[in-house]
Write an enzyme that holds these catalytic residues in place. Structure first.
Site, PDB file in Angstrom:
ATOM      1  N   HIS A 221       3.835  -2.179   3.047  1.00 14.73           N
ATOM      2  CA  HIS A 221       3.876  -0.837   2.449  1.00 14.73           C
ATOM      3  C   HIS A 221       5.185  -0.660   1.683  1.00 14.73           C
ATOM      4  O   HIS A 221       6.259  -0.801   2.288  1.00 14.73           O
ATOM      5  CB  HIS A 221       3.747   0.234   3.542  1.00 14.73           C
ATOM      6  CG  HIS A 221       2.417   0.193   4.232  1.00 14.73           C
ATOM      7  ND1 HIS A 221       2.145  -0.688   5.243  1.00 14.73           N
ATOM      8  CD2 HIS A 221       1.282   0.895   4.012  1.00 14.73           C
ATOM      9  CE1 HIS A 221       0.883  -0.514   5.643  1.00 14.73           C
ATOM     10  NE2 HIS A 221       0.337   0.445   4.910  1.00 14.73           N
TER      11      HIS A 221
ATOM     12  N   ASP B   3       0.818  -1.218   0.000  1.00 17.76           N
ATOM     13  CA  ASP B   3       0.000   0.000   0.000  1.00 17.76           C
ATOM     14  C   ASP B   3       0.853   1.270   0.000  1.00 17.76           C
ATOM     15  O   ASP B   3       2.020   1.258   0.382  1.00 17.76           O
ATOM     16  CB  ASP B   3      -0.874   0.038   1.256  1.00 17.76           C
ATOM     17  CG  ASP B   3      -1.971  -1.011   1.240  1.00 17.76           C
ATOM     18  OD1 ASP B   3      -1.932  -1.901   0.369  1.00 17.76           O
ATOM     19  OD2 ASP B   3      -2.863  -0.941   2.102  1.00 17.76           O
TER      20      ASP B   3
HETATM   21 ZN    ZN Z   1      -2.424   3.019   3.440  1.00 11.79          ZN
END
Ligand code: ZN
Length: 473
Positions: free
Chosen positions: A439, A297
């Site tokens: 991430h 993400d």
């Molecule tokens: Zn996020």
């Protein structure tokens, strides 16, 4: 930033005048939270950041509802002094937030998004928009940052005005504000009484496409907090005599931008874009073999995403990227490389707000603008979205046709910047058909990926996209 104490009657007037006295004046920030809009079109030109050589976006974020924050600001080669000013402001706000409301269950959220105003010739202008749900005054604040490539110097918004003309400029602003509902002249005189408070009050100034100057005042600075932010636009004719030499150049580069930005950067990092292309569709049958979906993400980020794509290609692993629109706009080449490498590109909103706190229109804007950026980069509309912080409700679901994707393995890699720990978490918690949250804005998370791929491949796992996992189950 100072805040006025006002009589209840003034607060009431301010609330009633919400749609007339104040205007965000811009469709652009549209970040988080409710805010007043007059519906007037944005008079401020925006810039395509993909043109800026060596641009990096500095991102930080969490993915937990107990501590919801997402911050970003640009790092443009040559404008180091301006980057340092933004870094100081952003890190200061984030530190205050994390020491305060983070984890205390108040539900406050910190969101700082960025927008390029000018990137032309020797002028760079950026606006940071802060939505701070934990702030005492609450809500939205904006600040513009300027870089003067000719002088090699960082400039504040007030530096757009010549030193000798500031009194006349402030008088001109006060004249226009006095007519607004909710603004009383005593408080106005107070706000502009000292140079320091003038600089603080005039934190957001930028030119309109026709050469006028748009001045935005944060909530509570010149009027009642309930009225939100106030905007004054001075015409080109009015403001030009008051501008500094830099202000005149910034005005000119806004009205008639040249084709490129040249800040005299001595070092510009060469862009690294992996060229690996996946061969055909993925024929992995997740009913017969053990599948897992790695998801990344908040990117793309340079150079982290490029490094990650190289690791994934080495193991012929496919993954899903939930990209943030403002980062897609800066690095469409990386999003293109994700899709070309056989990965899935999903939508993670434009600026990472908690979507459950937005109106249906704001949710549609956050997701729609991001899907458009993804389509421009890859040629394909996304079908999946991941709500920031995993925060979703009926309003969010009905505001989009995209299918929501959450996760069952959380590495908490935003909190633990430790590759060995992140890798071990995935290896320990991985199960058949798991969806793993990571991430790709963090170098430590990307560095954990080879060990994850090596270990889980040896255990018979196949790395597939979320849509592939769903389709073959
Ligand atoms: Zn996020």
């Amino acid at each position: 930033m100072r805040t006025h104490t006002l009589l209840p009657s003034l607060l009431l007037i301010g609330a009633l005048s919400l749609t007339t006295a104040c205007s965000s004046g811009s469709a652009e920030p549209a970040s988080a939270g409710p805010r007043a809009t007059s519906g007037s079109p944005s008079p401020v030109r925006t810039v395509d950041p993909a043109r800026l050589k060596g641009l990096e976006i500095v991102n930080d974020s969490s993915e937990q509802r107990s501590c919801p924050f997402a911050t970003s600001y640009p790092d443009v080669p040559g404008a180091e002094a301006m980057t340092a000013a933004m870094k100081k402001d952003v890190e200061g706000r984030l530190a205050t937030f994390r020491e305060g409301s983070c984890g205390n269950g108040s539900g406050g959220e910190l969101n700082i998004s960025h927008q390029f105003l000018v990137a032309s010739g020797d002028v760079l202008g950026v606006r940071l928009t802060t939505q701070d749900g934990s702030a005492a005054s609450g809500g939205l604040s904006t600040r513009t940052y300027w870089y003067d490539g000719k002088a090699g110097a960082y400039r504040t918004a007030v530096d757009l005005i010549a030193g000798g003309a500031r009194n006349a400029f402030v008088a001109g602003l006060k004249e226009r504000l006095k007519g607004r509902e909710g603004v009383d002249s005593v408080s106005l005189d107070d706000t502009f009484s000292a140079p320091a408070s003038v600089t603080s009050a005039l934190g957001d100034m930028a030119f309109t496409t026709d050469g006028g100057l748009r001045v935005s005042f944060d909530r509570g600075v010149v009027g009642p907090p309930a009225a939100g932010n106030y905007v004054v636009i001075l015409s080109k004719k009015t403001v030009t005599p008051w501008l500094s030499a830099f202000g005149k150049r910034a005005q000119r580069q806004t009205v008639t931008p040249t084709s490129s930005l040249d800040l005299g950067a001595t070092q510009t990092p060469a862009p690294v874009v992996p060229t690996h292309t996946a061969s055909g569709d993925d024929d992995t049958d997740c009913q017969k073999v053990t599948c897992i979906a790695l998801t990344f993400d908040d990117g793309p980020a340079a150079p982290e995403t490029a490094t990650l794509l190289t690791y994934l290609a080495q193991y012929k692993a496919r993954a899903t990227f939930f990209t943030v629109g403002q980062n897609v706009a800066s690095h469409p080449e990386l999003v293109h490389a994700e899709a070309a490498g056989g990965h899935e590109v999903g939508n993670h909103s434009w600026s990472h707000p908690d979507l459950t706190k937005l109106s249906p229109e704001q949710i549609a804007y956050q997701l729609g603008r991001t899907s458009a950026a993804i389509k421009a980069a890859t040629g394909k509309e996304p079908v999946l979205f991941r709500p920031p912080y995993g925060a979703i409700n009926a309003t969010v679901r009905s505001a989009t046709k995209l299918s929501p994707v959450l996760w069952d393995v959380d590495t908490e890699d935003w909190k633990y910047r430790d590759s060995a720990r992140v890798a071990q978490t995935v290896i320990d918690k991985a199960q058949r058909n798991s969806v793993v949250l990571m991430h790709d804005i963090h170098p430590t998370s990307v560095a954990a990926v080879p060990q994850i791929l090596r270990t889980l491949t040896a255990r018979g796992y196949h790395f597939v996209t979320v849509s592939h996992l769903r389709a073959t189950l």
